[in-house]
Design a protein around this motif. Structure first.
Motif, PDB file in Angstrom:
ATOM      1  N   ILE A 100     -27.160  -1.792 -63.481  1.00  0.00           N
ATOM      2  CA  ILE A 100     -28.247  -2.065 -63.085  1.00  0.00           C
ATOM      3  C   ILE A 100     -26.511  -3.858 -62.598  1.00  0.00           C
ATOM      4  N   ARG A 101     -25.809  -3.410 -63.040  1.00  0.00           N
ATOM      5  CA  ARG A 101     -24.443  -4.705 -62.886  1.00  0.00           C
ATOM      6  C   ARG A 101     -24.238  -4.298 -61.767  1.00  0.00           C
ATOM      7  N   VAL A 102     -23.784  -3.040 -61.429  1.00  0.00           N
ATOM      8  CA  VAL A 102     -22.417  -1.818 -60.295  1.00  0.00           C
ATOM      9  C   VAL A 102     -23.342  -2.326 -59.592  1.00  0.00           C
ATOM     10  N   ARG A 103     -22.366  -2.565 -58.389  1.00  0.00           N
ATOM     11  CA  ARG A 103     -22.916  -2.550 -57.073  1.00  0.00           C
ATOM     12  C   ARG A 103     -22.025  -1.884 -55.956  1.00  0.00           C
ATOM     13  N   THR A 104     -22.112  -1.445 -55.081  1.00  0.00           N
ATOM     14  CA  THR A 104     -21.121  -1.079 -53.912  1.00  0.00           C
ATOM     15  C   THR A 104     -20.153  -2.136 -53.624  1.00  0.00           C
ATOM     16  N   GLY A 105     -18.562  -1.514 -53.320  1.00  0.00           N
ATOM     17  CA  GLY A 105     -17.789  -2.923 -53.134  1.00  0.00           C
ATOM     18  C   GLY A 105     -16.587  -2.831 -54.382  1.00  0.00           C
ATOM     19  N   GLN A 106     -17.526  -2.741 -54.712  1.00  0.00           N
ATOM     20  CA  GLN A 106     -16.583  -3.343 -56.155  1.00  0.00           C
ATOM     21  C   GLN A 106     -15.306  -2.923 -56.929  1.00  0.00           C
ATOM     22  N   THR A 107     -14.739  -3.180 -57.162  1.00  0.00           N
ATOM     23  CA  THR A 107     -13.019  -2.851 -57.590  1.00  0.00           C
ATOM     24  C   THR A 107     -13.243  -1.542 -58.582  1.00  0.00           C
ATOM     25  N   GLY A 127      -3.386  12.995 -69.022  1.00  0.00           N
ATOM     26  CA  GLY A 127      -2.356  13.082 -69.215  1.00  0.00           C
ATOM     27  C   GLY A 127      -1.318  12.247 -68.891  1.00  0.00           C
ATOM     28  N   GLU A 128      -1.866  10.907 -68.367  1.00  0.00           N
ATOM     29  CA  GLU A 128      -1.016   9.950 -67.462  1.00  0.00           C
ATOM     30  C   GLU A 128      -2.163   8.903 -68.109  1.00  0.00           C
ATOM     31  N   PRO A 129      -2.367   8.485 -69.091  1.00  0.00           N
ATOM     32  CA  PRO A 129      -3.012   7.065 -69.558  1.00  0.00           C
ATOM     33  C   PRO A 129      -2.676   5.878 -69.258  1.00  0.00           C
ATOM     34  N   ASP A 130      -1.440   6.041 -68.787  1.00  0.00           N
ATOM     35  CA  ASP A 130      -0.770   4.658 -68.937  1.00  0.00           C
ATOM     36  C   ASP A 130      -1.035   3.909 -67.183  1.00  0.00           C
ATOM     37  N   ARG A 131      -1.400   4.750 -66.289  1.00  0.00           N
ATOM     38  CA  ARG A 131      -1.267   5.044 -64.916  1.00  0.00           C
ATOM     39  C   ARG A 131      -2.955   4.907 -63.962  1.00  0.00           C
ATOM     40  N   ARG A 132      -2.840   3.830 -63.565  1.00  0.00           N
ATOM     41  CA  ARG A 132      -4.253   3.162 -63.355  1.00  0.00           C
ATOM     42  C   ARG A 132      -4.217   3.920 -61.363  1.00  0.00           C
ATOM     43  N   HIS A 133      -5.140   4.210 -61.299  1.00  0.00           N
ATOM     44  CA  HIS A 133      -6.034   4.738 -59.794  1.00  0.00           C
ATOM     45  C   HIS A 133      -6.878   3.642 -59.466  1.00  0.00           C
ATOM     46  N   TYR A 134      -7.131   3.168 -58.417  1.00  0.00           N
ATOM     47  CA  TYR A 134      -7.622   1.849 -58.309  1.00  0.00           C
ATOM     48  C   TYR A 134      -9.405   2.371 -56.656  1.00  0.00           C
ATOM     49  N   GLY A 135      -9.585   1.619 -56.522  1.00  0.00           N
ATOM     50  CA  GLY A 135     -10.581   2.399 -55.616  1.00  0.00           C
ATOM     51  C   GLY A 135     -12.010   1.156 -55.271  1.00  0.00           C
ATOM     52  N   LYS A 136     -12.375   1.668 -54.159  1.00  0.00           N
ATOM     53  CA  LYS A 136     -13.786   0.793 -53.797  1.00  0.00           C
ATOM     54  C   LYS A 136     -14.994   2.047 -54.215  1.00  0.00           C
ATOM     55  N   LEU A 137     -15.949   0.837 -55.075  1.00  0.00           N
ATOM     56  CA  LEU A 137     -17.883   1.760 -55.203  1.00  0.00           C
ATOM     57  C   LEU A 137     -17.756   2.268 -53.879  1.00  0.00           C
ATOM     58  N   ARG A 138     -17.911   3.324 -53.631  1.00  0.00           N
ATOM     59  CA  ARG A 138     -19.268   3.942 -52.220  1.00  0.00           C
ATOM     60  C   ARG A 138     -19.873   3.724 -52.336  1.00  0.00           C
ATOM     61  N   ALA A 139     -20.902   4.165 -52.971  1.00  0.00           N
ATOM     62  CA  ALA A 139     -22.222   4.342 -53.412  1.00  0.00           C
ATOM     63  C   ALA A 139     -22.251   4.826 -54.814  1.00  0.00           C
ATOM     64  N   ILE A 140     -23.493   4.633 -55.199  1.00  0.00           N
ATOM     65  CA  ILE A 140     -24.521   4.557 -56.658  1.00  0.00           C
ATOM     66  C   ILE A 140     -25.764   5.188 -55.999  1.00  0.00           C
ATOM     67  N   GLU A 141     -25.500   6.713 -57.071  1.00  0.00           N
ATOM     68  CA  GLU A 141     -27.215   7.490 -56.275  1.00  0.00           C
ATOM     69  C   GLU A 141     -28.526   6.574 -57.190  1.00  0.00           C
ATOM     70  N   PRO A 142     -29.285   7.239 -56.009  1.00  0.00           N
ATOM     71  CA  PRO A 142     -30.446   6.085 -55.975  1.00  0.00           C
ATOM     72  C   PRO A 142     -31.424   7.295 -57.974  1.00  0.00           C
ATOM     73  N   ALA A 143     -30.828   8.146 -58.082  1.00  0.00           N
ATOM     74  CA  ALA A 143     -31.650   8.744 -58.977  1.00  0.00           C
ATOM     75  C   ALA A 143     -30.275   9.363 -60.274  1.00  0.00           C
TER      76      ALA A 143
END
Length: 376
Positions: free
Chosen positions: A221-228, A235-251
């Motif tokens: 309920i706190r998550v929405r599309t567009g959030q970082t 294998g690479e715990p110190d490297r972050r891969h970033y994106g934007k939430l595209r969708a939250i499945e309704p079921a």
């Protein structure tokens, strides 16, 4: 041992007596964020199951696991003999029908001439009414037969086009640019494409990866599309891969299985919703089915004052929180502190404290001779 005794003696002489000891931590400046934690899995953003639309033996497999292919590239071939024979049979049927059409057309011409003669002689009573009607009926039959043959020829053309398509389907080509990630059917195996297309191989475009993060029902309920969102892999715990939430499945992720099996969601089972986002993968270091430790950022602040969340006391009517601050002489004072982001580990300090001050996060040991305990 001598050094420890001297340190203890010096502390007893220098530290004022009469104040209880506390666990304390400094107010520091830095970055803080509040995030929803989730576990996810990686999958290709575009993945295609390349199948066979005709039955037969897989005669040739022209690629190997891991090969990079381009759209339209020849991947495999189903034995074309059966499909080729069906095409030749369809063409032979069309030729036979066209021959019948020509014969019927000739018979139609003859019937038309006969009918015209009867039609000319009938007014002079040179022929009987019965002969005239027989000639007219024969003409109608030939016309109907010719129309029927024309329809059969059109049907034969459809059969030829279908057979030609099936011959083309024996040559399996890549529908997209990508990489061969799985080979399901090997050379020599027979595939049966009666009810559904059997999968020959799996092709995926690995330049972009999709992260499917499992978010609990308490956090979704706190998550929405567009959030970082960002993730790390084992294998690479110190490297972050970033994106934007595209969708939250309704079921929930197992909703379809639960509906078909139980007629509804099972009781007393954990419920997770899939949150999807993409990340670039130009080096193809990320692979399908890798485990991702995902953070969905709800709030963040850069270069702000913060303190441990354990230092927070009760909330006051004015919206501030009671915080005990350690003085230089070992005593404490209680202040009202206004806070911002609270991730339950650290708290952003908006007002009430200064950089470097120490806040009380707990009581130290009850031994009155124990030195003060600090938490960095």
């Amino acid at each position: 041992m001598t050094v420890a005794l001297l340190a203890t003696f010096a502390w007893h002489r220098l530290v004022p007596k009469g104040h209880p000891q506390y666990l304390s931590a400094p107010v520091t400046r830095g970055d803080i964020e509040n995030a929803v934690l989730a576990t996810g899995a990686l999958q290709a953003f575009r993945q295609v199951d390349v199948g066979a639309q005709v039955s037969g033996q897989l005669k040739t497999l022209k690629v190997a696991l891991g090969d990079k292919v381009v759209k339209g590239q020849w991947l495999a071939e189903i034995d074309p003999v059966i499909s080729g024979n069906a095409l030749r049979q369809a063409r032979a049927s069309e030729e036979s029908l066209r021959a019948q059409q020509q014969a019927t057309a000739a018979q139609l011409t003859q019937a038309e001439l006969a009918f015209r003669r009867q039609q000319t002689m009938l007014p002079d009573d040179a022929t009987s009414r019965e002969s005239f009607e027989v000639a007219r009926a024969a003409l109608d039959v030939q016309r109907a037969t010719l129309a029927s043959l024309a329809a059969q020829i059109r049907s034969a053309r459809i059969q030829i086009e279908t057979a030609q398509a099936n011959v083309g389907y024996t040559r399996i080509v890549a529908p997209i640019d990508g990489e061969i990630v799985a080979i399901v059917t090997q050379e020599g195996q027979t595939v049966i494409a009666q009810q559904q297309a059997p999968v020959i191989l799996k092709l995926a475009d690995l330049d972009t990866m999709t992260v499917k993060a499992q978010v609990s029902e308490a956090d979704v309920i706190r998550v929405r599309t567009g959030q970082t969102a960002y993730f790390t892999i084992l294998g690479e715990p110190d490297r972050r891969h970033y994106g934007k939430l595209r969708a939250i499945e309704p079921a929930p992720q197992n909703y379809a299985d639960a509906q078909s099996t139980f007629g509804g969601s099972r009781a007393n089972s954990a419920v997770f919703y899939n949150a999807l986002f993409e990340v670039p993968n130009p080096e193809h270091r990320l692979r399908i089915s890798m485990t991702a430790q995902v953070n969905v950022v709800l709030d963040e602040a850069r270069n702000v004052l913060s303190m441990p969340a354990a230092a927070l006391g009760g909330k006051r009517k004015d919206g501030t929180y009671a915080v005990r601050v350690l003085r230089a002489d070992g005593s404490t004072e209680t202040r009202g502190v206004r806070i911002g982001i609270n991730n339950n580990v650290h708290v952003e300090v908006l007002a009430g404290l200064m950089d470097g001050e120490r806040v009380v996060i707990g009581d130290a040991a009850t031994d009155e001779h124990a030195p003060p305990a600090d938490v960095a």
